[in-house]
Write a protein that holds these residues in place. Structure first.
Motif, PDB file in Angstrom:
ATOM      1  N   ILE A  29       0.870  -1.196   0.000  1.00 49.24           N
ATOM      2  CA  ILE A  29       0.000   0.000   0.000  1.00 49.24           C
ATOM      3  C   ILE A  29       0.898   1.236   0.000  1.00 49.24           C
ATOM      4  O   ILE A  29       1.785   1.362   0.835  1.00 49.24           O
ATOM      5  CB  ILE A  29      -0.921   0.013   1.235  1.00 49.24           C
ATOM      6  CG1 ILE A  29      -1.744  -1.283   1.269  1.00 49.24           C
ATOM      7  CG2 ILE A  29      -1.827   1.237   1.253  1.00 49.24           C
ATOM      8  CD1 ILE A  29      -2.521  -1.495   2.551  1.00 49.24           C
ATOM      9  N   ALA A  43     -12.452   4.656   0.021  1.00 48.81           N
ATOM     10  CA  ALA A  43     -11.029   4.939  -0.156  1.00 48.81           C
ATOM     11  C   ALA A  43     -10.414   3.877  -1.056  1.00 48.81           C
ATOM     12  O   ALA A  43     -10.500   2.689  -0.758  1.00 48.81           O
ATOM     13  CB  ALA A  43     -10.334   4.958   1.202  1.00 48.81           C
ATOM     14  N   GLY A  80     -15.035  -1.885   1.497  1.00 53.70           N
ATOM     15  CA  GLY A  80     -14.765  -3.176   2.159  1.00 53.70           C
ATOM     16  C   GLY A  80     -14.042  -3.051   3.485  1.00 53.70           C
ATOM     17  O   GLY A  80     -14.494  -3.582   4.510  1.00 53.70           O
TER      18      GLY A  80
HETATM   19  P1  ADP Z   1     -11.933  -2.196  -2.476  1.00 53.62           P
HETATM   20  O1  ADP Z   1     -13.322  -2.576  -2.658  1.00 53.62           O
HETATM   21  O2  ADP Z   1     -11.440  -1.139  -3.371  1.00 53.62           O
HETATM   22  O3  ADP Z   1     -11.016  -3.331  -2.338  1.00 53.62           O
HETATM   23  P2  ADP Z   1     -11.312  -1.902   0.247  1.00 53.62           P
HETATM   24  O4  ADP Z   1     -11.874  -1.049   1.341  1.00 53.62           O
HETATM   25  O5  ADP Z   1     -11.386  -3.328   0.486  1.00 53.62           O
HETATM   26  O6  ADP Z   1     -11.978  -1.473  -1.053  1.00 53.62           O
HETATM   27  O7  ADP Z   1      -9.840  -1.530   0.046  1.00 53.62           O
HETATM   28  C1  ADP Z   1      -9.517  -0.213  -0.055  1.00 53.62           C
HETATM   29  C2  ADP Z   1      -8.254   0.015  -0.809  1.00 53.62           C
HETATM   30  O8  ADP Z   1      -7.167  -0.483  -0.051  1.00 53.62           O
HETATM   31  C3  ADP Z   1      -8.131  -0.780  -2.058  1.00 53.62           C
HETATM   32  O9  ADP Z   1      -8.796  -0.089  -3.143  1.00 53.62           O
HETATM   33  C4  ADP Z   1      -6.666  -0.869  -2.258  1.00 53.62           C
HETATM   34  O10 ADP Z   1      -6.194   0.273  -2.942  1.00 53.62           O
HETATM   35  C5  ADP Z   1      -6.142  -0.942  -0.861  1.00 53.62           C
HETATM   36  N1  ADP Z   1      -5.832  -2.344  -0.468  1.00 53.62           N
HETATM   37  C6  ADP Z   1      -6.624  -3.143   0.275  1.00 53.62           C
HETATM   38  N2  ADP Z   1      -5.994  -4.317   0.503  1.00 53.62           N
HETATM   39  C7  ADP Z   1      -4.796  -4.283  -0.156  1.00 53.62           C
HETATM   40  C8  ADP Z   1      -3.717  -5.185  -0.321  1.00 53.62           C
HETATM   41  N3  ADP Z   1      -3.746  -6.447   0.195  1.00 53.62           N
HETATM   42  N4  ADP Z   1      -2.626  -4.788  -1.053  1.00 53.62           N
HETATM   43  C9  ADP Z   1      -2.602  -3.534  -1.599  1.00 53.62           C
HETATM   44  N5  ADP Z   1      -3.609  -2.659  -1.478  1.00 53.62           N
HETATM   45  C10 ADP Z   1      -4.704  -3.015  -0.781  1.00 53.62           C
END
Ligand code: ADP
Length: 782
Positions: free
Chosen positions: A697, A710, A726
């Protein structure tokens, strides 16, 4: 009284005082220095002047004495050569009858007496003039008392054959005029009273044939001479005269004079040892010479004289003495004058210095007063003090201070205006919670006047619960606690004057001014925002609800069509059907997420808690996501060392969390990557981690990961999709279970999400402890 009036500066603190003290000190020092110099010089001058005066008196006395003795000697000589002397001798030598001889002698004696009388008349100091027969009998005698010379005849004539002066004169072989010093007059061998000091000068008298007739004696009344000499002395100054032994001939105390004649001589050596030393030795005053003698008690001028050049052993000492106290008296007068002048100088200097200092200091004092008044709120105009137009340094200073204050005031006005017109309520308190300042927006929000708030405790704007907590917080902070609100904005419920509540966002910052700590709170009224928020939420939830039902039926229909005739459709429509189905699925997902989020925010999400064996839950989860992983060539691996890990939770919601974490990990894993899901016990907690080896991230996004909607910039990732809700939903679910969620990430290396939940203490599903110590993984799912 002016409300801005500052207390007057204490005189000891004023800059005026050292100036004045310095000026007075300078004048005092200079005056004292000059005065003392003058005083010493004056004393020296006094002494030398007095010495001159005394010398003058001594010289005068010496001259008078000399004149008196010289006159006497001259008169004696003159009388010794007068014709009657020869006449008397001739009469005695005549061989005729004795009677005739006697008559002739008597005639000559009469003539001589006439000469004596006329001499005595012309010189009242001549006390006696006598012709003494060589047998010692007085032949002719003139007494000159009170300026009335009379001749003594018959029985009045005395026999002086026994007197020393007679014998000594007759015995002198050199026929000189003899001088016999000064002593008291005797009549018939008795000292005459009142005492009369006499000086006898005598000479033998001869006829033409060197025939001795007798002796001529002139007694000079020295009392009168001495009196004249003494009268010259003024005030306490004294005139002394002694014979060669130091016995007094003249002394202010007459009883001390002529002690030798009276049997008890008083001597100068005893009374004036320093002068007495001059009696020893042979030094005599040559013409006009005198010596100065100075002791602690007196100053004297002394001369030692020979009254007769022929008989040098007859000497007289004369001294004019001035007591030192007399000289000191003059110096004391001078000293007093100096003191008076010094004091007058000091007074004049004080007046001048105080006028000067006032001229210098008064504008500064006015300025000092005005600036302190200014600090207490007086208007800037009060700085326009007297002396501002002066062209010297003081004037420049006054003008600079005015300009400085004016520019400060302008700045202050600007800041005030900014604060006053700021839309956000701004409030500043001190560390005891006392409100120091508020802006207009604060008054408007809470309904209090500015004056009603300033000086009161900020708790007046809080509800009972917050007030208690705030007081506790201030107490803790005062006793060294760490402030925990600084820099952290939060929503609080404030109370208006009318008692109604208002929701505000409060951001507090700390500042220190002159060692005092202040806190400034900037508030945002959330009322409108919340209204909008509520409207938005209601709208979204309405839309979502409206969407969910048709979406479900569309997705169902599409699924049915796909499953009924998978091979009957040509390629193109079949692909379109798949895409439509996927989009429908994503949309359903999004709508579900939105609805969940709305429920969470409205506090309407409910949890059906039951004991869950975590291994089962994770296995099920992995099974369900395996197809999704396979789609991207990503394998899923479960590592769980314990089968009996049980938590009390809502299985549906925890599964929702795990599905989200696993799908995120798959989404961000490289092709052919592996996602590792692990569960282990940490004391009383269950620790579940989901690790991928994706890009990680980005640092800039890390703070927002758990925020609503976000999403980082995933432009390089073809596995797009997702709502950005999520993790926000997951965080709320985990929190609602009393657990926490966090992550570790390293760009280019991967990301691990950690979920920690409380382990259930008792559970029907719990497996005995012995079976729980397996070191090998129980299950591994790839
Ligand atoms: P989304 O539905 O976009 O996955 P989330 O709330 O689950 O929404 O996640 C938010 C954001 O966090 C993601 O869009 C992504 O950019 C980042 N993210 C979540 N988990 C990971 C991961 N395992 N590796 C890299 N980025 C992640």
């Amino acid at each position: 009284m002016n409300i801005y009036e500052e207390k007057d500066i204490n005189i000891s603190d004023s800059i005026f005082t050292p100036f004045l003290a310095m000026a007075i000190g300078l004048v005092l020092c200079t005056s004292i220095f000059v005065g003392f110099l003058q005083y010493w010089q004056n004393q020296e001058t006094n002494i030398s002047r007095e010495s001159e005066r005394l010398d003058f008196a001594v010289q005068q006395a010496a001259r008078d004495l000399k004149i008196a003795t010289d006159d006497a000697k001259r008169n004696v000589r003159m009388l010794a050569g007068t014709p009657p002397i020869q006449g008397i001798l001739n009469a005695r030598a005549e061989s005729g009858s004795e009677q005739i001889a006697n008559i002739k002698e008597a005639v000559w004696k009469d003539r001589l007496a006439q000469i004596f009388l006329s001499l005595a008349e012309s010189n009242p100091d001549l006390l006696q003039i006598r012709l003494i027969d060589k047998t010692g009998m007085e032949l002719v005698r003139i007494n000159n008392g009170q300026g009335n010379p009379t001749r003594v005849k018959g029985n009045g004539l005395q026999d002086k054959s026994t007197r020393a002066y007679f014998a000594a004169t007759l015995a002198d072989l050199q026929d000189r005029v003899r001088f016999f010093g000064i002593d008291l007059n005797r009549e018939r061998n008795e000292i005459e009273t009142p005492h009369v000091a006499v000086m006898r000068v005598a000479s033998k008298v001869y006829g033409r044939d060197a025939e001795l007739l007798g002796v001529i004696v002139i007694n000079t009344n020295m009392s009168r001479v001495i009196k004249r000499l003494t009268n010259v002395m003024e005030r306490e100054k004294i005139f002394l005269m002694t014979d060669k032994t130091g016995a007094y001939l003249s002394h202010p105390d007459e009883t001390k004079t002529f002690g030798r004649d009276l049997g008890t001589p008083y001597r100068l050596q005893k009374e004036y040892p320093a002068i007495g030393q001059l009696l020893q030795g042979a030094a005599h005053s040559a013409k006009g010479q005198s010596w100065s003698v100075q002791t602690d008690d007196y100053l004297a001028r002394v001369a030692r004289l020979h009254l007769s050049e022929e008989l040098q052993h007859h000497s007289i000492l004369i001294a004019a003495v001035a007591p030192m106290s007399l000289l000191m008296e003059q110096s004391i007068v001078m000293r007093d004058q100096i003191i008076v002048i010094t004091l007058m100088l000091v007074v004049v200097a004080t007046i001048i210095a105080s006028i000067l200092t006032r001229y210098m200091a008064s504008p500064l004092q006015l300025l000092t007063k005005a600036t302190s008044n200014l600090s207490m709120g007086a208007p800037l105009e009060s700085l326009k003090v007297e002396g501002r137009k002066r062209r010297d340094e003081v004037g420049i200073l006054l003008r600079s201070v005015y300009q400085m204050a004016a520019s400060l005031e302008e700045k202050q006005e600007r800041i005030k205006a900014i604060l006053a017109t700021a839309e956000n309520p701004i409030l500043s308190i001190n560390k005891r919670g006392i409100i120091k300042d508020v802006n207009q927006a604060t008054s408007s929000l809470f309904g209090y006047d500015r004056e009603e708030m300033i000086g009161k405790n900020v708790s007046m704007l809080m509800n009972a619960y917050d007030r208690e907590r705030h007081n506790d917080y201030l107490r803790r902070f005062a006793s060294g606690g760490k402030p925990n609100i600084i820099g952290v904005g939060r929503e609080v419920t404030a109370v208006r004057k009318d008692g109604s509540s208002v929701q505000v966002h409060l951001a507090v910052s700390k500042l220190r001014v002159k060692g005092e700590t202040y806190y400034t709170g900037i508030m945002t009224d959330l009322t409108e925002l919340q209204k909008v928020q509520t409207m938005k939420s209601e709208f979204v939830s309405k839309v979502s609800h409206e969407l969910r039902t048709p979406l479900t039926s569309i997705k169902g229909s599409l699924g049915l069509v796909r499953s009924i005739m998978p091979g009957d459709l040509p390629e193109q429509p079949r692909k379109m059907l798949d895409i439509a189905y996927d989009n429908c699925d994503r949309l359903t997902h999004l709508v579900n997420d939105i609805l969940d989020m709305e429920k969470i925010e409205a506090g309407k999400l409910t949890y059906d808690v039951e004991p869950i064996r975590i291994v089962d839950l994770l296995e099920r989860n992995i099974r369900e996501n395996r197809a999704y992983g396979r789609q991207y060539g990503v394998s899923l691996k479960l590592e769980c060392h314990s089968q009996n890990l049980v938590v009390s939770a809502d299985p549906y919601r925890i599964e929702q969390v795990m599905t989200n974490l696993i799908s995120n990990a798959v989404k961000h894993s490289p092709d052919g990557g592996e996602v590792r899901i692990a569960a282990e016990r940490e004391k009383d907690r269950l620790h579940i981690s989901v690790t991928d080896h994706g890009k990680g991230i980005p640092a800039a996004f890390q703070e927002q990961v758990f925020g609503k909607f976000a999403q980082a910039d995933n432009s390089g990732n073809r596995r797009t999709g997702g709502s950005g809700l999520g993790l926000a939903i997951s965080k709320e679910i985990v929190r609602a279970h009393g657990g926490d969620i966090s992550f570790e990430t390293e760009e280019g290396v991967g990301t691990t999400f950690h979920v920690r939940l409380k382990v259930a203490e008792t559970s029907a599903l719990e497996i005995p402890e012995e079976q729980d110590t397996t070191t090998e993984p129980l299950r591994g799912i790839a």
